[in-house]
Design an enzyme around this catalytic site. Structure first.
Site, PDB file in Angstrom:
ATOM      1  N   GLU A 166     -38.818 -30.091 -12.865  1.00  0.00           N
ATOM      2  CA  GLU A 166     -37.691 -29.894 -13.774  1.00  0.00           C
ATOM      3  C   GLU A 166     -36.853 -31.164 -13.992  1.00  0.00           C
ATOM      4  O   GLU A 166     -35.697 -31.244 -13.546  1.00  0.00           O
ATOM      5  CB  GLU A 166     -36.824 -28.729 -13.274  1.00  0.00           C
ATOM      6  CG  GLU A 166     -37.633 -27.443 -13.183  1.00  0.00           C
ATOM      7  CD  GLU A 166     -36.830 -26.212 -12.745  1.00  0.00           C
ATOM      8  OE1 GLU A 166     -35.658 -26.359 -12.389  1.00  0.00           O
ATOM      9  OE2 GLU A 166     -37.395 -25.110 -12.770  1.00  0.00           O
ATOM     10  N   GLU A 358     -43.532 -21.791 -12.138  1.00  0.00           N
ATOM     11  CA  GLU A 358     -42.416 -20.972 -11.640  1.00  0.00           C
ATOM     12  C   GLU A 358     -42.107 -19.878 -12.652  1.00  0.00           C
ATOM     13  O   GLU A 358     -41.985 -20.152 -13.850  1.00  0.00           O
ATOM     14  CB  GLU A 358     -41.116 -21.788 -11.471  1.00  0.00           C
ATOM     15  CG  GLU A 358     -41.071 -22.651 -10.248  1.00  0.00           C
ATOM     16  CD  GLU A 358     -39.732 -23.363 -10.068  1.00  0.00           C
ATOM     17  OE1 GLU A 358     -38.697 -22.878 -10.568  1.00  0.00           O
ATOM     18  OE2 GLU A 358     -39.744 -24.420  -9.432  1.00  0.00           O
TER      19      GLU A 358
HETATM   20  O1  IFM Z   1     -34.473 -22.148  -7.278  1.00  0.00           O
HETATM   21  C1  IFM Z   1     -34.757 -22.807  -8.473  1.00  0.00           C
HETATM   22  C2  IFM Z   1     -35.819 -23.863  -8.263  1.00  0.00           C
HETATM   23  O2  IFM Z   1     -35.441 -24.784  -7.302  1.00  0.00           O
HETATM   24  C3  IFM Z   1     -36.099 -24.591  -9.539  1.00  0.00           C
HETATM   25  N1  IFM Z   1     -36.337 -23.698 -10.629  1.00  0.00           N
HETATM   26  C4  IFM Z   1     -35.452 -22.592 -10.827  1.00  0.00           C
HETATM   27  C5  IFM Z   1     -35.246 -21.844  -9.527  1.00  0.00           C
HETATM   28  C6  IFM Z   1     -34.278 -20.683  -9.741  1.00  0.00           C
HETATM   29  O3  IFM Z   1     -33.041 -21.165 -10.167  1.00  0.00           O
END
Ligand code: IFM
Length: 454
Positions: A166, A358
């Site tokens: 990210e 994710e």
């Molecule tokens: O917990 C975070 C993660 O570290 C990165 N992506 C989003 C998740 C939820 O906010």
């Protein structure tokens, strides 16, 4: 009921990150990261909570991977803690830190679980933050050194590598909005940080490939696609702007399209780029556009945009949806955000291969009197998003795997321990792990490689 079968080699995984689960923040030679500093600064996280102990995974990893294996998890995406491995950032390796990941990788492979390593999930050694952090070009070389050290040691066994998690969060959430470490509110610094994160990705990829010739390397941006509230021109324009800020600024360079010209012009006008793109040096954009083996997609929700455009609108979500349900992060449940993102990455950006790195939701359901955690809302969430993944695959989008965020409840950054994303419940007093209903549901999905929908 319908049965949605997934492709034969589809990979079912779970994801975590080092700072969110490991704890042991000052053990075995680990130095502080900028997140330790941030979390230890009063007022920066909910109730002053930090990752000091988190899920104590540093000591409990054998139990954790045994639990993964018992659920049939096929792949585990985790990140390495940079200050555990290179406490001063650059050259001096802390063997104990590297040994930890070495043992973890062997442990996973023994259980038949495929390790996916993320090199940077937001833990910059404080020594590098003291040099100015990501807005300083110097940090790029240090990151490449990290990639070299880790891939030399683990590249014989780890085939799947993600450089950054990210980049939007590292740069904008950390340096422009200031909700994450280092907590700055400085547009020009944020845009420099973004460039250096992307450049460090581009320069690390060939290093990883040289050390691990079988490796597949990618990056995992986050995607919150914008949808206009209405068809009114100002709403459409607001959505376009969010898209430029959140998605195109990172994806266009990665796919060889340079920084988006409309956003460069806007940022110049608004003094976010007071000296234009003067931090871009010859060869940078080519380096950033190094061909990827895959792109990772982190997706949870969408943004509905409306109204007049100002730079502030770029950074605030516009309209809540009265007809939708929301998770406890206040994120709208909107499965099409993942479906649309997958299509766009393949049909517009021509991504050769995609992993959903994710996807998940925060609901605080805890154990009932019998120790059961009935998190049906989480199951419903996954059902909806996975149906979209299946449909995208049907369109010809090459989605090769899916990783749930997260394997277990953990430290949710500025929100501390208030948000529970895990399919495994963690009792932070006892460190007991308890699989939720969603974990057993996922086990069944994996076992049969299919989704049952109503
Ligand atoms: O917990 C975070 C993660 O570290 C990165 N992506 C989003 C998740 C939820 O906010």
């Amino acid at each position: 009921m319908s049965i949605l079968k997934f492709p034969e080699n589809f990979i079912w995984g779970v994801a975590t990150s080092a700072y969110q689960i490991e704890g042991a923040w000052n053990e075995d030679g680990r130095s502080p990261s900028h997140w330790d500093t941030f979390a230890h600064t009063p007022g920066k996280t909910r109730n002053g909570e930090s990752g000091d102990v988190a899920c104590d995974h540093y000591h409990r990893w054998p139990e954790d991977i045994a639990l993964m294996a018992s659920l049939g998890i096929q792949a585990y995406r985790f990140s390495v803690s940079w200050p555990r491995i290179l406490p001063t950032g650059g050259s001096q390796v802390n063997q104990k830190g590297l040994d930890f990941y070495d043992k973890l990788v062997d442990g996973l492979l023994e259980k038949g679980i495929r390790p996916f390593i993320t090199l940077y999930h937001w833990e910059l050694p404080q020594t590098l933050q003291d040099l100015g952090g990501w807005p300083e070009r110097e940090v790029v070389d240090h990151f490449v050194a990290l990639a070299d050290v880790v891939s030399r040691r683990l590249g014989d066994r780890v085939k799947d590598w993600i450089t950054h998690n990210e980049p939007w969060c590292t740069s904008m959430l950390g340096h422009q909005i200031g909700q994450h470490a280092p907590g700055w509110q400085d547009w020009p610094a944020a845009l420099k940080a973004a460039h250096h994160v992307l450049l460090s990705h581009g320069l690390a990829v060939p290093v990883i490939r040289a050390n691990a010739p079988q490796a597949e390397v990618g990056i995992a941006p986050n995607y919150e696609p914008a949808y206009p509230l209405t068809r009114a021109p100002e709403d459409v324009e607001a959505a376009r702007l969010w898209d430029g800020y959140f998605i195109r600024w990172f994806n266009d360079p990665l796919f060889g399209l340079h920084y988006p010209a409309d956003m460069v012009a806007l940022y110049e006008t608004k003094k976010c780029l007071p000296h234009g793109l003067d931090f871009v040096q010859a060869g940078d954009m080519e380096a950033i556009a190094v061909p990827l083996d895959f792109i990772g997609v982190n997706n949870y929700t969408r943004q509905i945009m409306s109204g007049q455009i100002s730079l502030n609108h770029v950074q605030t979500a516009a309209s809540p949806n009265p007809n939708a349900s929301y998770t406890e992060m206040d994120w709208e449940v909107y499965p099409n955000s993942l479906y649309d993102t997958l299509n766009r990455l393949h049909f517009h950006y021509h991504a050769p291969k995609i992993y959903v790195t994710e996807n998940g939701c925060s609901y605080s359901d805890g154990p009932d009197g019998n120790g059961r955690i009935a998190d049906q809302r989480r199951v419903d969430y996954f059902q909806g998003y996975l149906a979209g993944v299946h449909q995208a695959i049907g369109n010809g989008v090459p989605v090769a795997g899916y990783f749930i965020w997260s394997f277990m409840d953990n430290f949710e950054w500025a929100r501390g321990y208030s948000q529970r994303f895990g399919i495994v419940y963690v009792d932070y007093q006892t460190q007991q792990r308890l699989p939720k209903d969603s974990a057993y549901w996922y086990k069944d999905v994996i076992k049969h490689n299919r989704l049952k929908t109503n």
